[in-house]
Design a protein around this motif. Structure first.
Motif: not given
Length: 374
Positions: A76-89, A215-218, A227-231
């Motif tokens: 759910g996070w990756r679908g918006v943030a993309g694969d370049a966003a750091p996971l650790e935070p 969890p997806l919306q989380f 992203h209302p459409e993705i939500d």
């Protein structure tokens, strides 16, 4: 008992960007192991008995499982943030969902009086057998284990770099899970008032909401992007696939292999839980089949509900009721309902502006989560 640090389960390093399924689960497992080791040390310093209590909680958390909730949250996070966003935070937020899940499982097992979970004794059985303390002690200790896991989930979530909206989504998920669990308990107490539709309502709140939809919306909220459409797409996908997940669980609860599911076969029949499978079987059953399903109680002729099976059913009684359910055609009907919901869930993602790798992963997860042997 495993050592406090559980070195064998720790991750080799947190993936900074896009994670494979295995590396993601390793990272979640490692985050949990590190967090729990510190919690155990803190309680151990107060009293060794508390350290042992916390170790039991840790073993239940790390005992395995599908890790579906953090995985769905990740995509759910990756679908918006993309694969370049750091996971650790955001990784502590994903791991916190597994602690919340353990809270729900432990309390659910107490309410269902289940003997095993994931092929191991349930928390209340572990404590009941410890030093011969008995069932009352076991139940009390298990409730406290669940409570502790819920507090730990809050503590771990607080370590994530999370926008304000994350907490709102998290709290909604918890309330809906408890609401669904209450309806589940109510159904067992008032089976004569239940129906297929009411069972599906329980599935939406007890399972679909906190397993997939929220969890997806989380995960979306963790991105900090609106992203209302993705939500909306996540909401529709989550409800459809989440219901299908519970319907599969209903089938496995009656027809699953205990060696694979890790739970005794027929628990739902033993407790008289009015699942969608049982409600549908009653609706489709002939009078003779209804009598075989509910020999101890009256049947509502309008929808086939009613009756409350005895908790003292023998294995032969349970096997016979499972056979009658199969003969009504309810399992085949439920399989069709699962397929319809998976198709609806996948269709909900079609027009959403997701990153393509996340869309593909969610389509694959929809199938894997609903066509599973355990």
């Amino acid at each position: 008992m495993a050592n406090d640090t559980l070195q064998g389960n720790r991750h080799r390093g947190i993936p900074r960007h896009g994670a494979t399924p295995h590396s993601l689960i390793d990272a979640i497992q490692g985050t949990l192991a590190d967090f729990l080791a510190a919690q155990i040390a803190s309680l151990d310093a107060i009293d060794p008995e508390l350290g042992g209590f916390a170790r039991t909680a840790r073993d239940l958390v790390l005992a395995g499982g599908k890790r579906l909730r953090p995985v769905f949250a990740y995509w759910g996070w990756r679908g918006v943030a993309g694969d370049a966003a750091p996971l650790e935070p955001v990784l502590p937020a994903f791991a916190a969902l597994e602690l919340m899940h353990t809270f729900a499982l432990v309390h659910d097992d107490v309410m269902d009086e289940s003997d095993t979970r994931r092929g191991r004794p349930t928390a209340h059985r572990i404590f009941a057998s410890r030093n011969g303390h008995g069932e009352r002690f076991g139940t009390s200790a298990a409730i406290l284990i669940g409570d502790l896991c819920l507090v730990w989930a809050d503590q771990l979530l607080a370590r994530a770099q999370a926008p304000q909206g994350v907490r709102t989504c998290y709290d909604r998920m918890r309330v809906e899970a408890i609401a669904g669990q209450y309806l589940d308990v109510l159904g067992e107490a008032e089976p004569g008032t239940w129906s297929v539709e009411r069972a599906l309502l329980v599935a939406r709140h007890k399972t679909a909401s906190y397993t997939i939809q929220r969890p997806l919306q989380f995960g979306l909220a963790l991105s900090g992007l609106a992203h209302p459409e993705i939500d909306l797409a996540y909401g529709r996908y989550g409800l459809a696939v989440g219901e299908a997940f519970q319907l599969r669980d209903d089938l496995l609860g009656v027809f699953g292999d205990p060696a694979v599911t890790g739970k005794p076969a027929g628990d739902d029949l033993r407790t008289g839980k009015p699942t969608a499978l049982l409600m549908l079987a009653r609706r489709l059953a002939s009078p003779a089949q209804r009598e075989a399903l509910d020999p101890a109680g009256a049947v509502n002729p309008a929808d086939g509900s009613g009756g409350s099976p005895s908790p003292d059913l023998s294995p032969a009684d349970i096997a016979r009721r499972a056979q009658v359910i199969a003969e009504t055609g309810a399992p085949a009907r439920l399989e069709a309902m699962i397929q319809e919901r998976v198709a609806d869930g996948v269709a909900a993602l079609a027009g959403a502006p997701l990153h393509e790798d996340a869309r593909a992963a969610l389509i694959e997860l929809a199938v894997r989560a609903t066509h599973r042997p355990a």
